[in-house]
Design a protein around this motif. Structure first.
Motif, PDB file in Angstrom:
ATOM      1  N   GLN A  81     -12.171 -27.996 -79.966  1.00 15.84           N
ATOM      2  CA  GLN A  81     -13.281 -27.864 -80.879  1.00 15.84           C
ATOM      3  C   GLN A  81     -12.853 -28.191 -82.302  1.00 15.84           C
ATOM      4  N   VAL A  82     -13.764 -28.779 -83.040  1.00 20.26           N
ATOM      5  CA  VAL A  82     -13.553 -29.072 -84.449  1.00 20.26           C
ATOM      6  C   VAL A  82     -14.483 -28.200 -85.262  1.00 20.26           C
ATOM      7  N   GLN A  83     -13.929 -27.547 -86.256  1.00 17.40           N
ATOM      8  CA  GLN A  83     -14.738 -26.735 -87.148  1.00 17.40           C
ATOM      9  C   GLN A  83     -14.899 -27.479 -88.471  1.00 17.40           C
ATOM     10  N   THR A 142      -8.578 -31.715 -84.929  1.00 20.91           N
ATOM     11  CA  THR A 142      -8.915 -32.864 -85.787  1.00 20.91           C
ATOM     12  C   THR A 142      -8.364 -34.174 -85.237  1.00 20.91           C
ATOM     13  N   PHE A 143      -7.355 -34.091 -84.379  1.00 21.76           N
ATOM     14  CA  PHE A 143      -6.797 -35.315 -83.797  1.00 21.76           C
ATOM     15  C   PHE A 143      -7.816 -36.014 -82.902  1.00 21.76           C
ATOM     16  N   SER A 144      -8.844 -35.297 -82.496  1.00 21.96           N
ATOM     17  CA  SER A 144      -9.850 -35.874 -81.598  1.00 21.96           C
ATOM     18  C   SER A 144     -10.965 -36.597 -82.346  1.00 21.96           C
ATOM     19  N   TYR A 188     -22.815 -37.119 -82.340  1.00 23.21           N
ATOM     20  CA  TYR A 188     -21.808 -36.297 -82.996  1.00 23.21           C
ATOM     21  C   TYR A 188     -21.635 -34.978 -82.261  1.00 23.21           C
ATOM     22  N   ASP A 189     -20.363 -34.576 -82.133  1.00 25.62           N
ATOM     23  CA  ASP A 189     -20.011 -33.420 -81.313  1.00 25.62           C
ATOM     24  C   ASP A 189     -19.968 -32.109 -82.081  1.00 25.62           C
ATOM     25  N   SER A 190     -19.591 -32.182 -83.333  1.00 26.29           N
ATOM     26  CA  SER A 190     -19.388 -30.962 -84.122  1.00 26.29           C
ATOM     27  C   SER A 190     -20.150 -31.082 -85.431  1.00 26.29           C
ATOM     28  N   TRP A 191     -20.676 -29.942 -85.881  1.00 23.85           N
ATOM     29  CA  TRP A 191     -21.503 -29.909 -87.089  1.00 23.85           C
ATOM     30  C   TRP A 191     -21.093 -28.739 -87.970  1.00 23.85           C
TER      31      TRP A 191
END
Length: 125
Positions: A1-3, A28-30, A112-115
Motif C-alpha cells: 500500500q502507498v500512503q 513507493t517502489f511500486s 489510480y490505486d492510492s489517494w
C-alpha cells in the motif's frame, strides 16, 4: 500500500499562486505515475496533471496547461503542483494519487490505486 498526504491548500485571490505538496510513503517502489486530480462541489473528480515517477514525463489537462506545473522530488518521495494565475473556477478539493501500472491513459480516476485525503483550494474573485 502507498500512503499519500497532501498539504498546501488554502484561500487565494484570483491571479495568485499556490503550491500543493504530496508526500508518499509505504510501498513507493511500486509507483509508476503520480497524479493530481480535483473535485469541485457537484462535479466529478477530474484529472489535472501527472508525472512519471522514474523518467519525469508530464502531461496536463487543458485547463492546467501554461498555468500549473507538476514536479517531483525523488529523495523526498514527494510530488508538487505549482499553480499560478489561479481562477475562481480552480476552486476545488485537490487530490494526490498514485498509479502502479505504467500503461493506460493516465487521466482516469479508476487508473489510480492510492489517494490522499485531499486539500481544499479556494480562489476568490
Amino acid at each position: 500500500q502507498v500512503q499519500l498526504v497532501e498539504s498546501g491548500g488554502g484561500l487565494v485571490q484570483a491571479g495568485g499562486s499556490l503550491t500543493l505538496s504530496c508526500a508518499a510513503s509505504g510501498r513507493t517502489f511500486s509507483i509508476s505515475t503520480m497524479g493530481w486530480f480535483r473535485q469541485a462541489p457537484g462535479k466529478e473528480r477530474e484529472f489535472v496533471a501527472r508525472i512519471s515517477w522514474s523518467g519525469g514525463s508530464t502531461s496536463y489537462a487543458d485547463s492546467a496547461k501554461g498555468r500549473f506545473t507538476i514536479s517531483r522530488d525523488d529523495a523526498k518521495n514527494a510530488v508538487y503542483l505549482q499553480m499560478n494565475s489561479l481562477k475562481p473556477e480552480d476552486t476545488a478539493v485537490y487530490y494526490c494519487a498514485a498509479k502502479s501500472i505504467d500503461t493506460g491513459l493516465y487521466i482516469g480516476v479508476s487508473e489510480y490505486d492510492s489517494w490522499g485525503q485531499g486539500t481544499q483550494v479556494t480562489v476568490s474573485s
